[in-house]
Design a protein around this motif. Sequence first.
Motif, mmCIF file in Angstrom:
data_model
loop_
_atom_site.group_PDB
_atom_site.id
_atom_site.type_symbol
_atom_site.label_atom_id
_atom_site.label_comp_id
_atom_site.label_asym_id
_atom_site.label_seq_id
_atom_site.Cartn_x
_atom_site.Cartn_y
_atom_site.Cartn_z
ATOM 1 N N MET A 114 52.110 26.521 36.920
ATOM 2 C CA MET A 114 50.581 27.013 36.173
ATOM 3 C C MET A 114 49.838 28.033 37.323
ATOM 4 N N PRO A 115 49.570 29.010 36.951
ATOM 5 C CA PRO A 115 48.791 29.904 37.656
ATOM 6 C C PRO A 115 47.305 29.200 37.948
ATOM 7 N N THR A 116 46.687 29.550 39.111
ATOM 8 C CA THR A 116 45.377 28.921 39.533
ATOM 9 C C THR A 116 44.390 29.625 38.547
ATOM 10 N N ALA A 117 43.151 28.944 38.216
ATOM 11 C CA ALA A 117 42.059 29.464 37.620
ATOM 12 C C ALA A 117 41.290 29.774 38.828
ATOM 13 N N VAL A 119 38.656 32.180 39.353
ATOM 14 C CA VAL A 119 37.201 32.325 39.025
ATOM 15 C C VAL A 119 36.411 30.906 38.851
ATOM 16 N N PRO A 120 36.782 30.127 38.056
ATOM 17 C CA PRO A 120 36.363 28.688 38.309
ATOM 18 C C PRO A 120 36.412 27.966 39.486
ATOM 19 N N THR A 121 37.329 28.105 40.148
ATOM 20 C CA THR A 121 37.604 27.459 41.482
ATOM 21 C C THR A 121 36.531 28.062 42.719
ATOM 22 N N ILE A 122 36.145 29.337 42.331
ATOM 23 C CA ILE A 122 34.727 29.834 43.272
ATOM 24 C C ILE A 122 33.726 29.110 42.765
ATOM 25 N N GLN A 123 33.581 28.877 41.384
ATOM 26 C CA GLN A 123 32.239 28.205 41.107
ATOM 27 C C GLN A 123 32.347 26.636 41.605
ATOM 28 N N LEU A 124 33.329 26.328 41.542
ATOM 29 C CA LEU A 124 33.491 24.881 41.819
ATOM 30 C C LEU A 124 33.217 24.729 43.473
ATOM 31 N N THR A 207 45.352 36.390 48.075
ATOM 32 C CA THR A 207 44.425 35.945 46.965
ATOM 33 C C THR A 207 43.275 34.902 47.519
ATOM 34 N N TYR A 211 39.107 35.827 47.522
ATOM 35 C CA TYR A 211 38.440 35.429 46.624
ATOM 36 C C TYR A 211 37.414 34.314 47.161
#
Lengths: 272, 288
Positions: A114-117, A119-124, A207, A211
């Motif tokens: 799976m590719p990592t998500a 943008v939600p990781t930054i929010q997390l 990456t 980010y």
Amino acid sequence: MKNRIQLTLVELICILAAFIVMIPFLIILLNSFKDIREAALFGLSLPSEWVFTNYSRVFERADIVRGFKNSFLISGFTVFLIIICASTSAFIIQRRNSILTQRIFIMYIIGLIMPTAIVPTIQLMVDLNINGTYAAVIFYYVAVMLPFAIFLLVGFMKSIPRELDEAAIIDGCNYPRMFFQIIFPLLMPVLITVTIVVMINVWNDFTGPFYLITDTKKWTVVLLIYNFMSQYETDWGLVFAFMTIVISPILIIYILLQRYIIHGLTAGSVKG
Amino acid sequence: MIKKYPLYFLLPAFAVFAVFFITPTITGVYYSFTNWNVNSPIIKFTGIDNYVRMWSEPRIHLAFRNTFIFAFAVTILQTSIGLILALMMHEKLYTRNILRTIFFAPYVIATLIIGYIFKVLYHPDKGIVNHTLDGLGLGFLSHDWLHDPNVALLAIILTDVWKSIGFVMVIFLAGLQFIPKDILESANIDGANYWHRFRHVTFPLLAPSFTVNVLLSIIGSLKVFEIVIVLTGGGPGYRTEVFNTYVMRAFSQGEFGYATAINMLLFLVVTGVGVPVLYWLRKREVEL
């Protein structure tokens, strides 16, 4: 003899191909020793005059030295956490081999594709109040590379006899002590592989820091190159020297330990 | 016989994975249905708006097309060249070990740096690619590789092939070692020539290595990012735009919800392509 001639021919073709593969390396290496004018020609010739100031100029920059520290720090901690988390997990997954552990294993395998998500990781990270810290990048890497490490370790764990666990438990050893004193040292060959492969991946990654790190003081060397290029694109000698310095540690590790790297990357991929 | 290995050993790994991988994936699904962006103070659920918008954007079609062309070409080229190299390297060569070291070396270099190096090689006036073509009398083939819309994607594809060819080769070499010599010898005695031996013995028995190479190549190249950012930035125009460069653009414009939706689409594509390919390749594997 026909066979001998054929074999020599094959060898020559391979050497030619290897030379083509090496050209990009030669270009940055040779041009890193040229002055600003000659380096900008991107030639494959030896420098007309060997210039070493490009290298000393790179090391004079405080941000680059700091970048190396950051890269070491981040990849070091990532490796440490991955080794602890992956080895304990792989041990139970392989030894118990129940429906539960099989499902957990499959979950990690899915994580492998799976590719990592991002943008939600930054929010997390923002929600956890660790955005922009070393911890954020390190945990991101641990999560992303854990599946690979577990996959490799589960495969290796099969070769370590269960009788060892049993003997230790019968002798009155508790589980953590049995694992860390008896099993863990036996995992060394595959742990070396995990260490090198994770180290290389984290060191080379763009990456993650791109980010997740905003503070320039925490930039890794690869991110520095990205930034450096936009500033110094005219001073190619300097740029090539910087690139050479960033790739060298990895290339040296690779040449010395290639057995472990190649073994690790191909392990589990071909059935024996 | 120990039956109860302690389950708490699973916890450290699971905790990190659950928090930092599974959580963002799940919240990502939610965010992809919202208008989350830098300008609006509150995140509002907007249903499938992002996906509808994606459908109507010509750029996502380009990103789709380019990513697929890239993945397809890289997979074919890498697998075939890697196989040929592996077959040659499997012979008894004097320089075998050093050659293997060299072929694999690009794989351990940062992709970003590889991008910058190839930018230099592809330089229209000073780059070694055009110089070599001129020198060979093939000057008509020289291009402004990274700015000519007709060849920019090809230039990126070739760069990626250069990087990964050694890896593919090494996987095939490992597979070749597992082919029992007596099968090849008996084929030889039966009068099979090299091509026949390859076609009917080596090739079918290499199936597991094929599975790994093709699958890793497809998955990896669908996620391509750094190499495109450095070489062309998705240009000229949007001629080399791929999924991840599009995600980055939406992200840097502050359209977080939309960026996540594109990411979700990429996730669906990777799974949708990866799983059937795995299934199909597994079916033709020969069990020894």
